[in-house]
Design a protein around this motif. Structure first.
Motif, short mmCIF file in Angstrom:
data_model
loop_
_atom_site.label_atom_id
_atom_site.label_comp_id
_atom_site.label_asym_id
_atom_site.label_seq_id
_atom_site.Cartn_x
_atom_site.Cartn_y
_atom_site.Cartn_z
N GLU A 138 0.84 -1.20 0.00
CA GLU A 138 0.00 0.00 0.00
C GLU A 138 0.87 1.25 0.00
OE1 GLU A 138 -3.19 2.08 3.04
OE2 GLU A 138 -2.57 0.02 3.37
N ARG A 139 0.65 2.11 -0.98
CA ARG A 139 1.43 3.36 -1.06
C ARG A 139 0.89 4.35 -0.03
NH1 ARG A 139 3.69 6.60 -6.22
NH2 ARG A 139 4.85 8.11 -5.00
N ILE A 140 1.80 4.99 0.71
CA ILE A 140 1.45 5.92 1.79
C ILE A 140 2.15 7.25 1.52
CG2 ILE A 140 1.58 6.29 4.29
CD1 ILE A 140 -0.12 3.92 3.66
N ASP A 141 1.43 8.35 1.77
CA ASP A 141 2.05 9.68 1.71
C ASP A 141 2.93 9.86 2.93
OD1 ASP A 141 0.71 10.29 -0.61
OD2 ASP A 141 -0.99 11.22 0.44
N LYS A 142 3.95 10.68 2.79
CA LYS A 142 4.84 10.94 3.92
C LYS A 142 4.09 11.59 5.08
CE LYS A 142 8.14 13.97 3.49
NZ LYS A 142 9.42 14.65 3.23
N ASP A 143 3.08 12.39 4.76
CA ASP A 143 2.30 13.07 5.81
C ASP A 143 1.49 12.09 6.65
OD1 ASP A 143 3.28 15.44 4.75
OD2 ASP A 143 1.56 15.67 3.40
N SER A 144 0.99 11.02 6.06
CA SER A 144 0.17 10.07 6.80
C SER A 144 0.96 8.85 7.28
CB SER A 144 -1.01 9.62 5.95
OG SER A 144 -0.55 9.00 4.77
N LEU A 145 2.27 8.84 7.06
CA LEU A 145 3.10 7.69 7.43
C LEU A 145 3.13 7.48 8.95
CD1 LEU A 145 4.89 5.51 6.18
CD2 LEU A 145 6.81 7.04 6.38
N LYS A 146 3.28 8.55 9.69
CA LYS A 146 3.36 8.44 11.15
C LYS A 146 2.06 7.87 11.72
CE LYS A 146 3.70 11.20 15.31
NZ LYS A 146 3.69 12.54 15.86
#
Length: 154
Positions: free
Chosen positions: A80-88
């Motif tokens: 699943e690809r995740i944005d850096k902003d929602s990674l945490k």
């Protein structure tokens, strides 16, 4: 002393293996086609020549959290690809139910990924409350390069 024409109607004691061989070849082809699709996560060209001999068997578990960085600014958890902003927040969600030694996040980074991207991910993982981070690299075989995957715990 001639040839017998027709069938005698008795039982045939020989096994016809041709249909069995045909079925086995079809099954072999099916497995050869499907096997590449069974790989977990995203394919990443990971660094080699790590000298850490310990291999962490938990990395191949389906419940383990593996962050893949195939290229700069591309982050995946599993497939699943995740944005850096929602990674945490995604790491926090996946670590919510884990305790003790299960609270480890693995980072699988590509060879061409900049050091800054990896450091940012490490900082996000630590901000999410995870202290154990595993770095994944190819193990160098004796006498040649390449081989199995290993993770060095930090």
């Amino acid at each position: 002393m001639g040839m017998q024409a027709g069938s005698s109607g008795g039982l045939q004691s020989e096994i016809n293996v041709t249909p069995m061989v045909d079925i086995m070849l079809v099954i072999l082809i099916i497995f050869m086609v499907i096997t590449p699709f069974l790989q977990q996560g995203i394919t990443v060209a990971i660094p080699r020549d790590m000298n850490n001999p310990e291999v962490d068997p938990a990395i191949i578990k389906e419940s383990s959290v593996v962050i893949s960085i195939p290229e700069d600014n591309q982050f995946y958890i599993g497939k699943e690809r995740i944005d850096k902003d929602s990674l945490k927040s995604e790491i926090e969600n996946r670590m919510r139910d884990k305790q003790g030694d299960e609270r480890i996040v693995y980072i699988k980074s590509g060879v061409g990924v900049s050091y800054g991207n990896v450091v940012e991910v490490i900082n996000l993982i630590r901000q999410a409350g995870v202290d154990q981070i595993g770095l994944v690299a190819d193990r160098k075989k004796k006498g040649q390069g390449g081989g199995a995957t290993e993770a060095a715990k930090q």
